[in-house]
Write an enzyme that holds these catalytic residues in place. Structure first.
Site, PDB file in Angstrom:
ATOM      1  N   CYS A   2       0.822  -1.195   0.000  1.00  0.00           N
ATOM      2  CA  CYS A   2       0.000   0.000   0.000  1.00  0.00           C
ATOM      3  C   CYS A   2       0.863   1.255   0.000  1.00  0.00           C
ATOM      4  CB  CYS A   2      -0.903  -0.003   1.232  1.00  0.00           C
ATOM      5  SG  CYS A   2      -1.818  -1.537   1.468  1.00  0.00           S
ATOM      6  N   LEU A  51      -3.494  -1.873  -1.911  1.00  0.00           N
ATOM      7  CA  LEU A  51      -3.397  -2.919  -2.925  1.00  0.00           C
ATOM      8  C   LEU A  51      -3.762  -4.213  -2.207  1.00  0.00           C
ATOM      9  CD1 LEU A  51      -2.542  -3.803  -5.811  1.00  0.00           C
ATOM     10  CD2 LEU A  51      -0.241  -4.154  -4.905  1.00  0.00           C
ATOM     11  N   ILE A  53      -4.084  -7.806  -1.105  1.00  0.00           N
ATOM     12  CA  ILE A  53      -3.374  -9.059  -1.291  1.00  0.00           C
ATOM     13  C   ILE A  53      -3.901 -10.126  -0.338  1.00  0.00           C
ATOM     14  CG2 ILE A  53      -1.107 -10.191  -1.246  1.00  0.00           C
ATOM     15  CD1 ILE A  53      -1.275  -8.143  -3.450  1.00  0.00           C
ATOM     16  N   ASN A  75       1.904  -0.357   5.353  1.00  0.00           N
ATOM     17  CA  ASN A  75       2.334  -0.717   4.001  1.00  0.00           C
ATOM     18  C   ASN A  75       3.278  -1.897   4.115  1.00  0.00           C
ATOM     19  OD1 ASN A  75       3.404  -0.833   1.386  1.00  0.00           O
ATOM     20  ND2 ASN A  75       4.845   0.833   1.762  1.00  0.00           N
ATOM     21  N   GLY A  76       2.921  -3.039   3.516  1.00  0.00           N
ATOM     22  CA  GLY A  76       3.812  -4.187   3.559  1.00  0.00           C
ATOM     23  C   GLY A  76       3.089  -5.488   3.789  1.00  0.00           C
ATOM     24  N   GLU A  77       3.834  -6.482   4.233  1.00  0.00           N
ATOM     25  CA  GLU A  77       3.306  -7.800   4.553  1.00  0.00           C
ATOM     26  C   GLU A  77       4.031  -8.331   5.790  1.00  0.00           C
ATOM     27  OE1 GLU A  77       0.829  -9.245   3.106  1.00  0.00           O
ATOM     28  OE2 GLU A  77       0.674  -8.263   1.144  1.00  0.00           O
ATOM     29  N   ASP A 100      -3.096  -9.037   8.379  1.00  0.00           N
ATOM     30  CA  ASP A 100      -1.843  -8.922   9.122  1.00  0.00           C
ATOM     31  C   ASP A 100      -1.737  -7.551   9.784  1.00  0.00           C
ATOM     32  OD1 ASP A 100      -1.630  -7.694   6.641  1.00  0.00           O
ATOM     33  OD2 ASP A 100       0.390  -8.402   6.218  1.00  0.00           O
ATOM     34  N   ILE A 288      13.080 -10.606 -18.587  1.00  0.00           N
ATOM     35  CA  ILE A 288      13.407  -9.484 -19.472  1.00  0.00           C
ATOM     36  C   ILE A 288      14.718  -9.798 -20.183  1.00  0.00           C
ATOM     37  CG2 ILE A 288      14.222  -7.089 -19.459  1.00  0.00           C
ATOM     38  CD1 ILE A 288      11.285  -7.228 -19.256  1.00  0.00           C
TER      39      ILE A 288
END
Length: 626
Positions: A2, A51, A53, A75-77, A100, A288
């Protein structure tokens, strides 16, 4: 994954703070396109972009505890949130979501500021405690998630990205010239500096508490390399694989589709291999490549994809892909000269079309001595024991050899080694990593710019880090500095910005702090054995990966910038760095600037990295300062 922001003021004006945060939050929509949320009271306003998840239905932020006395934006996991939740429930805490994020709130209730030590993952968060009128900001151990702050006009502001601050017209954009010198030395700006005098970075592995008008910043973690483990190679291999597999498994927890970046190197290949073992369906992999064969690793990526039967996707980068540069400059918010941001952006762009989160191999080099410079430092310590008269003869003979236009050629690497091998380790580190060294600054910088900065600050910065590595051998010492400098302020910045530009979450199993703490305490010859980099990791992966992957030489995730500046990008260079507007900024000696460009253009020397840094500096000025 996020974006977060907030504003605090001792003066009671909640509507004003709320409007400030709404403006800041609008700049973070790419970090969280799925949802937005706000909290405010008389002294604080918090903003969040989400975002989704994990826990797609009840994960709306900001989130509070039961009595709404503590609020968080995150923001994170947190990968161990399920285990932590069970422990906190046993201690009497009640949960109303499956996120979480809520675990952090109750962990804070239980342990206060020490809650960070219980978190396993990547994070940047802000906690507002209404009882104590305190605001706590925190970043994860290796700096995966960014956080900036500023004290301006009687207000305290924070945000995930610099561009959020400049949604506010009253935030000044005064250039910090010392930060620009650091940028021209390293190619990035380390904490606590930013390119702006009034805005700071919260350092990695640190937390900030604002209470009663005072700011306290403390570091809560450092990677320790001593005491060394007494462990057999077989046990080291076994435990390395156990920790890595657990780290991958934890990072596969998701309520949305997952994928993996696959370069064809050892680290990303190992992650794909373990994901394939843990998944009941083919892993989505993304790679890539370049038209220039020396930089193209698609054949190796394809080999791994076929070995593990992945759902594989490829993309070729062309110089015209640099059309994305203005957008990159805007999102980085300050000068940033790691040209591998280009392929990282495009692999993130392609990946985001299929999945919302992707695992990568970042951190393998930092844990297991994967970079050539670690071998160079080790050889330099041996070279310095040779009598000085013999060293002079060796150096004189080497410098009679003609240079090449390729900065990565063996001849150029040997010349660089002989030029810097006699230096103390901190000077050597700077010399091998730098864009502009201290000696060049005296002729390259203008007298006006030199008067504004301490040109030795970049060297002092690194020397202080090496002073903290007393008792370590040369390999572990260099690795420690890398973990505290390049990893958080170059590699992690690159990956966070370009992945979040594409609303994609990037997860790094090799940067699990349990694995990092174990590998740090392995004997250094388990990591670098003779000329074999990642010795113990390669041995552990012997039955997992093809020999062609394990024995291949590391190339790095870079772009052919040297040749591009002699071809397709030559006009970009002259239109930016040599424009009247750029020269009038007064940073550089124009005569020296032209000399460097000519040396590169004729193939006399390879200055591609420096020229790229100068292009990005000028583009940043045009985006943010002009």
């Amino acid at each position: 994954m996020c974006g977060i922001c907030g504003a605090f003021s001792k003066l009671s004006n909640p509507m004003s703070l709320n409007e400030i945060v709404r403006q800041m939050n609008s700049a973070l929509i790419h970090r969280g396109p799925d949802d937005e949320g706000y909290y405010y009271d008389e002294n604080i306003a918090l903003g969040h972009r989400r975002l989704s998840i994990i826990d797609l239905s009840t994960g709306h932020q900001p989130i509070s505890n039961e009595d709404k006395s503590i609020w968080i934006v995150f923001n994170g996991e947190i990968y161990n949130f399920q285990t932590l939740r069970k422990q906190l429930e046993d201690a009497g805490h009640r949960f109303f979501t499956n996120t979480d994020t809520e675990v952090i709130i109750h962990c804070y209730e239980q342990y206060g500021e020490k809650c960070i030590k219980y978190l396993r993952g990547m994070f940047a968060f802000a906690i507002w405690d209404t009882q104590y009128k305190s605001l706590m900001l925190a970043r994860d151990r290796v700096g995966k998630k960014p956080l900036f702050y500023a004290e301006l006009d009687g207000k305290f502001l924070f945000a995930s990205e610099l561009q959020a601050f400049f949604k506010l017209s009253w935030v000044p954009k005064e250039v910090d010239h010392q930060a620009i010198d650091l940028y021209l030395s390293y190619g990035y700006i380390p904490a606590p500096f930013t390119a702006f005098k009034d805005i700071k970075k919260l350092p990695k592995a640190s937390y900030l508490v604002l209470q009663d008008g005072k700011i306290k910043i403390e570091q809560y973690w450092n990677l320790e390399y001593l005491p060394k483990l007494t462990i057999s190679e077989e046990d080291a291999c076994e435990h390395t694989m156990e920790l890595l597999k657990e780290a991958v498994k934890l990072r596969m927890i998701s309520d949305v589709p997952l994928g993996a970046f696959l370069s064809g190197g050892i680290d990303s290949s190992a992650i794909v291999a373990l994901m394939s073992q843990l998944s009941d369906k083919p892993v989505n992999t993304f790679s890539i490549g370049f038209e220039e064969s020396a930089y193209n690793e698609l054949d190796y990526a394809r080999m791994v994809a076929q070995r593990f039967n992945t759902n594989h996707h490829e993309f070729i980068i062309h110089p015209k892909a640099l059309d994305i540069l203005p957008k990159l400059v805007r999102h980085y918010g300050e000068p940033y000269a790691d040209s591998s941001a280009i392929p990282t952006f495009y692999v993130s762009f392609e990946t985001s079309k299929y999945v919302k989160a992707a695992l990568n191999g970042d951190g393998g080099d930092e844990n297991f001595a994967g970079y050539e410079r670690y071998f160079a430092h080790k050889m330099a310590s041996i070279y310095q024991k040779i009598p000085i008269t013999i060293r002079k003869v060796i150096k004189g003979g080497i410098f009679l050899l003609p240079g090449t236009a390729d900065a990565r050629s063996n001849i150029n690497n040997i010349k660089r080694f002989c030029e810097f091998a006699n230096m103390p380790i901190h000077k050597r580190y700077i010399a091998w990593m730098r864009f502009i060294n201290v000696d060049l600054k005296s002729s390259f910088y203008s007298p006006e710019f030199i008067a504004k900065v301490n040109v030795l600050e970049s060297e002092n910065f690194v020397e202080k880090l090496f002073c903290q590595t007393q008792g370590l051998d040369v390999v572990d010492s260099a690795m420690s500095v890398n973990v505290n400098l390049c990893l958080p302020y170059d590699l992690m910045v690159k990956v966070d910005i370009v992945s979040m530009m594409n609303s994609l979450e990037a997860r790094s199993p090799f940067l699990d702090h349990h694995l990092m703490e174990f590998s740090a305490k392995l004997p250094s010859n388990y990591k670098l054995r003779g000329r074999i980099h990642k010795y113990i990791l390669k041995k552990a992966l012997k039955e997992v990966l093809p020999d062609d992957i394990l024995i291949r030489r590391k190339r790095g995730f870079s772009i052919p910038i040297d040749s591009w500046f002699r071809g397709e990008l030559k006009s970009l260079l002259y239109d930016t760095v040599f424009s009247t507007r750029a020269l009038q900024r007064g940073y550089f000696n124009p005569k020296k600037l032209y000399q460097i460009a000519q040396e590169h253009d004729t193939g006399q020397k390879a200055h591609g990295s420096l020229l790229w840094a100068l292009v990005m500096l000028e583009m940043w000025h045009r985006e943010f300062i002009d």
